[in-house]
Scaffold this motif. Structure first.
Motif, mmCIF file in Angstrom:
data_model
loop_
_atom_site.group_PDB
_atom_site.id
_atom_site.type_symbol
_atom_site.label_atom_id
_atom_site.label_comp_id
_atom_site.label_asym_id
_atom_site.label_seq_id
_atom_site.Cartn_x
_atom_site.Cartn_y
_atom_site.Cartn_z
ATOM 1 N N THR A 7 0.845 -1.316 -0.534
ATOM 2 C CA THR A 7 0.272 0.196 -0.287
ATOM 3 C C THR A 7 1.174 1.449 0.097
ATOM 4 O OG1 THR A 7 -0.210 0.231 2.992
ATOM 5 C CG2 THR A 7 -1.937 -0.793 1.375
ATOM 6 N N GLY A 8 2.282 0.857 0.123
ATOM 7 C CA GLY A 8 2.633 1.906 -0.099
ATOM 8 C C GLY A 8 2.887 3.329 0.908
ATOM 9 N N GLY A 9 1.768 3.470 2.397
ATOM 10 C CA GLY A 9 1.463 4.432 3.187
ATOM 11 C C GLY A 9 0.645 5.544 2.298
ATOM 12 N N TYR A 10 0.098 4.750 0.988
ATOM 13 C CA TYR A 10 -0.651 6.068 0.440
ATOM 14 C C TYR A 10 -2.318 7.024 1.311
ATOM 15 C CZ TYR A 10 2.272 5.062 -3.424
ATOM 16 O OH TYR A 10 3.222 4.515 -4.263
ATOM 17 N N GLY A 11 -2.909 5.324 2.645
ATOM 18 C CA GLY A 11 -3.672 5.629 2.557
ATOM 19 C C GLY A 11 -3.583 6.732 4.417
ATOM 20 N N PHE A 12 -2.358 7.092 3.862
ATOM 21 C CA PHE A 12 -1.791 7.993 5.474
ATOM 22 C C PHE A 12 -1.560 9.562 4.183
ATOM 23 C CE2 PHE A 12 -1.415 5.172 8.522
ATOM 24 C CZ PHE A 12 -2.199 6.099 9.505
ATOM 25 N N SER A 13 -0.296 9.453 2.958
ATOM 26 C CA SER A 13 -0.139 10.551 2.686
ATOM 27 C C SER A 13 -1.660 11.109 1.357
ATOM 28 C CB SER A 13 0.768 10.490 1.951
ATOM 29 O OG SER A 13 0.858 9.196 0.606
ATOM 30 N N GLY A 14 -2.573 10.007 1.607
ATOM 31 C CA GLY A 14 -3.461 10.644 0.874
ATOM 32 C C GLY A 14 -4.483 11.328 1.658
ATOM 33 N N ILE A 15 -4.721 11.363 3.010
ATOM 34 C CA ILE A 15 -5.018 12.593 3.941
ATOM 35 C C ILE A 15 -4.037 14.019 3.347
ATOM 36 C CG2 ILE A 15 -5.396 13.361 5.955
ATOM 37 C CD1 ILE A 15 -5.116 10.291 6.947
ATOM 38 N N VAL A 16 -3.123 14.136 3.636
ATOM 39 C CA VAL A 16 -1.788 15.256 2.967
ATOM 40 C C VAL A 16 -2.773 15.615 1.400
ATOM 41 C CG1 VAL A 16 0.034 16.329 2.977
ATOM 42 C CG2 VAL A 16 -0.241 13.992 3.970
ATOM 43 N N VAL A 17 -2.848 14.701 0.822
ATOM 44 C CA VAL A 17 -3.510 15.153 -0.570
ATOM 45 C C VAL A 17 -4.630 15.870 -0.521
ATOM 46 C CG1 VAL A 17 -3.987 14.098 -2.658
ATOM 47 C CG2 VAL A 17 -1.971 13.115 -1.670
ATOM 48 N N ALA A 18 -5.350 15.391 0.367
ATOM 49 C CA ALA A 18 -6.986 15.712 -0.174
ATOM 50 C C ALA A 18 -6.927 16.571 0.848
ATOM 51 C CB ALA A 18 -7.756 14.357 0.714
#
Lengths: 519, 373, 316
Positions: B279-290
């Motif tokens: 998952t590459g930590g995208y679940g968390f970095s997606g928050i920053v993106v949003a």
């Protein structure tokens, strides 16, 4: 302890909030043993001025003098240190602490130690809170002034009246020689109000008092000086005894007040809202509505008078489906509302002007035009086959803006940025344009200027004449008497009695609101 | 000063950027890295070749999808930090379906993606219903569901789905490869004249399409309107006849589905099999993106590109002989989150703006006064 | 079977210490009205900083003790500083605490991992703080092993339970903290500086989180890895809800959670290899969710204004 306050003077105080000047160049003075009534409509700047005096707000301009010496208050503790204390309109008590803890919280000598303490004393005070001595202090003060409080009770266990006594005791424990009371009677019954005024009169022998009010009877009964604020400016100063209540009222509003009065003689139609033996629980799990019965007919305004906290909020919420009904029957135009969702009840033709217009009536961050269609967004013409029509929503908003005199720079601005009166117009426009069968209006003009209040009252009367049934919930007896065809008095979750328009007087209603059934 | 608001906003944003770069430089200096060169690698190196750029876009794809999911939830009044778990469960369902349904051919890819979305949706549904029925804070429950998903996935990789080729060996557990017809096409198979030899897959097109669809859904349909109203003020929405709790659950389902799709696209496009840590930590970095995208599905696209850029840049630090571990990306992300949220509040605070305006005006007047004298 | 239970408990109690320290700190944070989801990041930094001085200086005997204590103190200090940084974002600028907390978490874990690779690197450990055997008592059967031969920090952690309780409920500062979390407006009207109190609470709570991290690296694992903290920060936050903001309740939660974890370790140690241990690892997390469901929303207990920024002049 502070020196006695022989005079308090404020000069040229100005305070700005973004987009508004709350206080503009105000100068006042209060001498020893005086009671000054600070009078004005909601939003006139009374509370802001007093918060400045307490060090809660810093004034943008102006100075405060005590005993002819300039003082600068950075925090309320500076004001306490000078012997000024305030009882706020919304009580400043922490609900999950005891009375003693609440008092200790503000006593600087308990929390931070006295001047001249040794390091050891300071250390002792920091590691051990001496609640016992605070408790003794409370008992002494409450005996001296005849204010009975239970020092060990938690605040959330106390009634509104008891909380107010705690507030007074607390302020006196801080060593107040100068009391500021912000609308002290707003949540009290007429009888409790009389007791409070008696108490304050006794206390005025020892203390100076400023009290904020817009109830002129109290002003006349208690104060010897009166100052009137309007739109952030001081418009009048004088001796209370020299002016009649009507004079003061005229000065307060800036013009003679002519709120519309219900004079229609049109007979009401069939029963529209019928409430039978309604039981509803309050937030604390108590029975807030206790076998309540009420009928409102089509084309009739029924005013619901009562001291707040007697079940008004619960009744409005139960009727709109926002609060579960324990037992009993409610029907609108013959259709039962029990167990229905708010959506179903709205579809049934129920309109609602809620109590807290800023957070219940509108979605503040959404635009005016979106708020105007909040209840109908899923239906034609605002959306067809699941797609919103922005053109029709805008057209509707422009029409409403015209019809309801909503003053805004455009219908795309956030509804939360409007003034209270305009927010109320948005809500009313939405509810009325939906063509309701019934409308519940809770405190519809609270905090509004008279222009907006007059407009809203006219709309309500016009709505009544068009055959809609209206339940008007209000604490302002004048409003209730002016608008209603019949007046029901609510007390402890029951309707005490229902009076016709002709029978109701302020005095009679006041007695009934306090629980007296037969007069 | 009429334009003060604009000046103020730009000023705050500039300050925020400077502050972030400043703190990051400090960290880099402590590490003894050449600060300028490090920033060059992070921000510019990804543009130096098509291979690098396609790497960026492959990272951008799942970031966009997760970011969209976070937006939907946030706009509806619920903070989804369970993207990581929803991705895992989504891709797990997708893998199981792809391996065992025996489905092949052109229809297989959309079907696998649907299954992946369903998986993520289920994992989003739980915290949603827990919040609406029992008042359990989603901030806590989504984190717990992340851990549960991680373990569930680890078990599946280790036991039932284990590739016989690595069974008993020392290699990390993984599943067998998916059938080639189930892979997302490479972009050069779809568009001519695109250089070959990179893993650049068509997922980005799916992500952009989804952003548009979600935007239309949230802003042009009554359901989306009601979700936004519920998120903006739950009480007003409830008083307006909107069933806030139902829309909350719906928002979490949609949000979870977006995250599940992100995981599935990652498998179908990049890995072609289930691996540990995919998952590459995208679940968390997606928050920053949003957040960076203004919590708007379309804003998420450029924001995701930007973050893909710096995260690709950070991972390329070592091969550019800069002694900065790739964990630096978390430092940057964390800093940015804190700075963005603070800056947003500073911009939106009329009191602060008023205060600054007064001070500035005073200063200017003083200067002018001084000049006159 | 008895062996199994003893193992289960002797593993469980040390496991709970890090959680206990962190969630006691978070209790103080939350009592003051600030919700710090970044606890995880603070713990990571604490874990790294805590072992930095002992790793650099080394030493043995008495010197090692001083060095280790210096490690613990530096971890607490760095924790407090991170807390103040977070305070700047959420108190001064009133940023939403859920998101800012995630920011702090990423920042802390990222920074710890980055610095670890630079300053220590590889898989190098430290001697750290070893368990002490309390004379006489440690020779008691079963209990001796379980309760009287633990790491000194375990005792510190459990001593912090009554200490934090005392601070919150018996000192002027604790009264201020509780008032600021429940009704900041009232506290403000009584001359209490709400922001300052919240900063202080954050510094205290985050120092505890830093200490919890240092416990993990210095006493428990004696090594740092990226996954050392492994979500304990998030669990610590959940345990505060679980314990209804009371130190004793939090201790119960920490023990319950750790014992569930220990059960899994004990089962693995006893070689029920065929049993899918992942499900046992899941168990404590699932347990937290279940308990959060049943904890419900009782009024008048917790800080009512948790997570709500306070601004005196902001009129609503």
């Amino acid at each position: 302890m502070a020196n006695p306050i022989t005079s308090l003077r404020i000069e040229h105080i100005t305070k700005r909030f973004p987009g508004i000047v709350a206080c503009s160049d105000i100068s006042l003075s209060v001498g020893k043993g005086e009671v000054l009534a600070l009078v004005g409509e909601n939003g006139a700047g009374k509370t802001t001025l007093m918060n400045i005096l307490m060090g809660l707000y810093t004034p943008d301009e102006g100075k405060i003098y005590i005993n002819n010496k300039e003082v600068v208050f950075k925090s309320p503790s500076d004001a306490f240190a000078c012997g000024i204390g305030m009882v706020h309109q919304q009580y400043m008590l922490v609900p999950n602490l005891t009375v003693t803890e609440n008092v200790a919280l503000g006593m600087r000598q308990m929390m931070d130690g006295r001047d001249g303490d040794t390091t050891l004393d300071k250390f002792k005070r920091a590691v051990k809170l001496d609640l016992a001595s605070v408790r003794r202090h409370i008992v002494a003060i409450s005996e001296h002034y005849g204010l009975s409080v239970d020092p060990d009770a938690y605040i959330w266990q106390l009634s509104v009246g008891e909380q107010q006594r705690v507030e007074l005791v607390k302020t006196l424990c801080f060593g107040a020689k100068f009391l500021i009371l912000d609308e002290p009677t707003s949540a009290l019954t007429p009888q409790e109000t009389d007791e409070l005024i008696e108490l304050l009169r006794r206390m005025s022998h020892e203390l100076s008092i400023i009290f904020i009010s817009h109830k002129l009877a109290e002003v006349k009964a208690l104060s010897n000086k009166v100052a009137i604020l309007r739109g952030g400016k001081l418009v009048f100063r004088g001796n209370t005894a020299d002016h009649s209540a009507a004079d003061i009222a005229a000065l307060m509003t800036g013009h003679q007040v002519y709120l519309p009065v219900n004079q229609s003689s049109k007979a009401p139609g069939k029963p529209m809202l019928e409430v039978h033996d309604l039981f509803v629980r309050g937030d604390r799990g108590n029975m807030a509505l206790n076998k309540l019965n009420l009928t409102v007919r089509a084309g009739e305004i029924v005013g619901l008078a009562g001291v707040s906290g007697n079940g008004q909020r619960e009744l409005a919420e139960a009727l709109t489906g926002l609060r579960a009904i324990e037992s009993g029957e409610v029907s609108l135009d013959g259709v039962s509302l029990v167990g229905r969702t708010p959506k179903q009840i709205i579809a049934q033709g129920m309109g609602y002007v809620p109590e807290e217009r800023n957070i219940e009536g509108i979605v503040p961050s959404m635009s005016i035009r979106e708020n105007l269609v909040l209840k109908d967004i899923g239906k034609p013409p605002y959306s067809t086959v699941g797609v919103i029509s922005n053109a029709r929503i805008s057209a509707n908003a422009e029409k409403m803006r015209e019809e309801f005199d909503i003053r805004c720079s455009g219908v795309n601005v956030a509804a939360g940025s409007l003034s209270g009166g305009n927010i109320q117009k948005v809500i009313l426009a939405r509810e009325i344009s939906r063509g309701p069968k019934f409308l519940i209006a809770v405190y519809p003009i609270r905090g509004l200027d008279l222009g907006a209040a007059e407009f809203i009252h006219k709309q309500l009367l016009a709505l009544r004449d068009s055959g809609v049934g209206i339940l008007l919930i209000s604490e302002e007896l004048e409003e209730v008497i002016n608008l209603s065809d019949r007046i029901a008095v609510i007390f402890k979750g029951q309707i005490q009695r229902t009076l016709g328009r002709g029978e109701a007087t302020q005095r009679k209603l006041g007695m009934m609101m306090a629980g007296v059934k037969e007069i | 000063m009429k334009n003060f608001k604009l000046v103020y906003t730009i000023g705050v944003i500039l300050l925020a950027v400077l502050l972030t770069l400043g703190i990051a430089s400090l960290v880099l200096a402590v590490l003894g890295a050449d600060v300028l060169k490090t920033f060059w690698v992070i921000f510019c190196y990804p543009f130096t070749s098509f291979k690098n750029l396609s790497g960026v876009i492959n990272i951008m794809t799942p970031l966009t999808l997760v970011g969209i999911g976070i937006c939907v939830a946030y706009r509806s009044g619920i903070m989804n930090i369970g993207g990581e778990g929803q991705m895992l469960i989504g891709l797990l369902c997708a893998i199981v379906f792809a391996l065992y349904s025996g489905i092949e051919g052109p229809l297989s890819i959309p079907l696998i993606m649907l299954v992946g979305m369903a998986g993520g949706a289920v994992w989003g549904f739980f915290p949603g219903i827990l919040k609406s029925k029992f008042g359990v804070s989603e901030l806590l429950s989504t984190v717990m569901f992340n851990y549960i998903a991680t373990q569930l996935y680890a078990y599946c990789l280790r036991v039932p789905l284990l590739d016989p080729a690595v069974a008993g060996g020392a290699g990390d557990p993984q599943t067998v490869k998916l059938a080639e017809s189930q892979w997302l096409p490479r972009i050069n198979e779809v568009i001519e004249n695109v250089p070959k030899g990179t893993r650049f897959h068509i997922g980005i097109l799916i992500a952009i399409a989804l952003a548009v669809v979600v935007y239309l859904f949230m802003w042009k349909t009554p359901v989306g309107f009601k979700m936004r109203a519920a998120g903006a003020s739950d009480r007003a929405a409830r008083y307006g006849g909107i069933s806030v709790s139902a829309y909350l659950v719906l928002a979490m389902i949609i949000s979870g589905a977006c995250c599940g799709l992100a995981g599935t696209v990652e498998i179908l496009g990049v890995h072609h099999r289930g691996l540990g840590n995919c998952t590459g930590g995208y679940g968390f970095s997606g928050i920053v993106v949003a957040l960076f995208g203004g919590l708007h599905p379309l804003g998420v696209i450029p924001a995701a590109f930007f973050f893909a850029l710096i995260s690709y840049g950070c991972s390329a630090l070592q091969i550019n002989k800069i002694p900065v571990p790739s964990n630096m990306i978390d430092v940057l992300l964390g800093l940015m989150i804190m700075v963005i949220v603070a800056a947003k509040l500073i911009i939106a605070n009329p009191y602060l703006m008023d205060h600054v305006q007064h001070t500035v005006t005073k200063l200017i007047n003083k200067k002018e006064g001084g000049a006159d004298a | 079977m008895l062996d199994f239970i003893v193992l289960f408990l002797t593993v469980g109690i040390p496991l709970s210490s890090a959680l206990l320290l962190a969630s006691l700190g978070e209790t103080v944070n939350q009592r003051s009205g600030v919700f710090n989801l970044g606890c995880e990041g603070v713990m990571s930094m604490g874990a790294f900083v805590g072992m930095l001085i002992p790793y650099m200086v080394g030493g043995s005997g008495t010197v090692a003790w001083y060095v280790n204590v210096a490690g613990l103190l530096s971890a607490a200090l760095v924790g407090a500083l991170l807390g103040l940084l977070y305070g700047l974002v959420v108190i001064k600028f009133s940023a939403p605490q859920g998101i800012a907390g995630i920011g702090l978490q990423l920042f802390g874990t990222g920074l710890a991992g980055t610095f670890y690779r630079h300053f220590i690197g590889g898989a190098e450990g430290v001697a750290g703080i070893s368990s002490i055997r309390i004379p006489v008592l440690c020779d008691l059967p079963i209990l001796g092993k379980m309760l009287f031969s633990c790491n000194p920090m375990v005792y510190v952690a459990f001593l912090m339970v009554p200490t934090v309780h005392y601070i919150l409920f018996k000192t002027p500062w604790g009264l201020r903290v509780r008032a600021c979390g429940t009704m900041p407006r009232a506290a403000d009207s009584m001359g209490i500086n709400v922001s300052r109190t919240r900063y202080q609470a954050l510094a205290f709570g985050s120092a505890m989180a830093g200490l919890a991290g240092a416990y993990l690296s210095l006493c428990y694992a004696k090594i740092f890895t990226d996954t050392l903290v492994g979500g304990r920060g998030f669990i610590a936050v959940a345990l505060v809800y679980f314990g209804r903001w009371s130190p004793l309740g939090v201790m119960g939660g920490a023990l319950l959670f750790s014992l569930a974890q220990a059960l899994q370790l004990a089962v693995q140690a006893y070689g029920f290899a065929a049993f899918p241990y992942e499900f046992l690892v899941m168990l404590p997390y699932a347990l937290v969710i279940v308990v959060l469901v049943f904890v419900g929303k009782s009024k008048h207990v917790g800080p009512a204004m948790l997570g709500k920024p306070f601004n005196r002049e902001m009129r609503t």
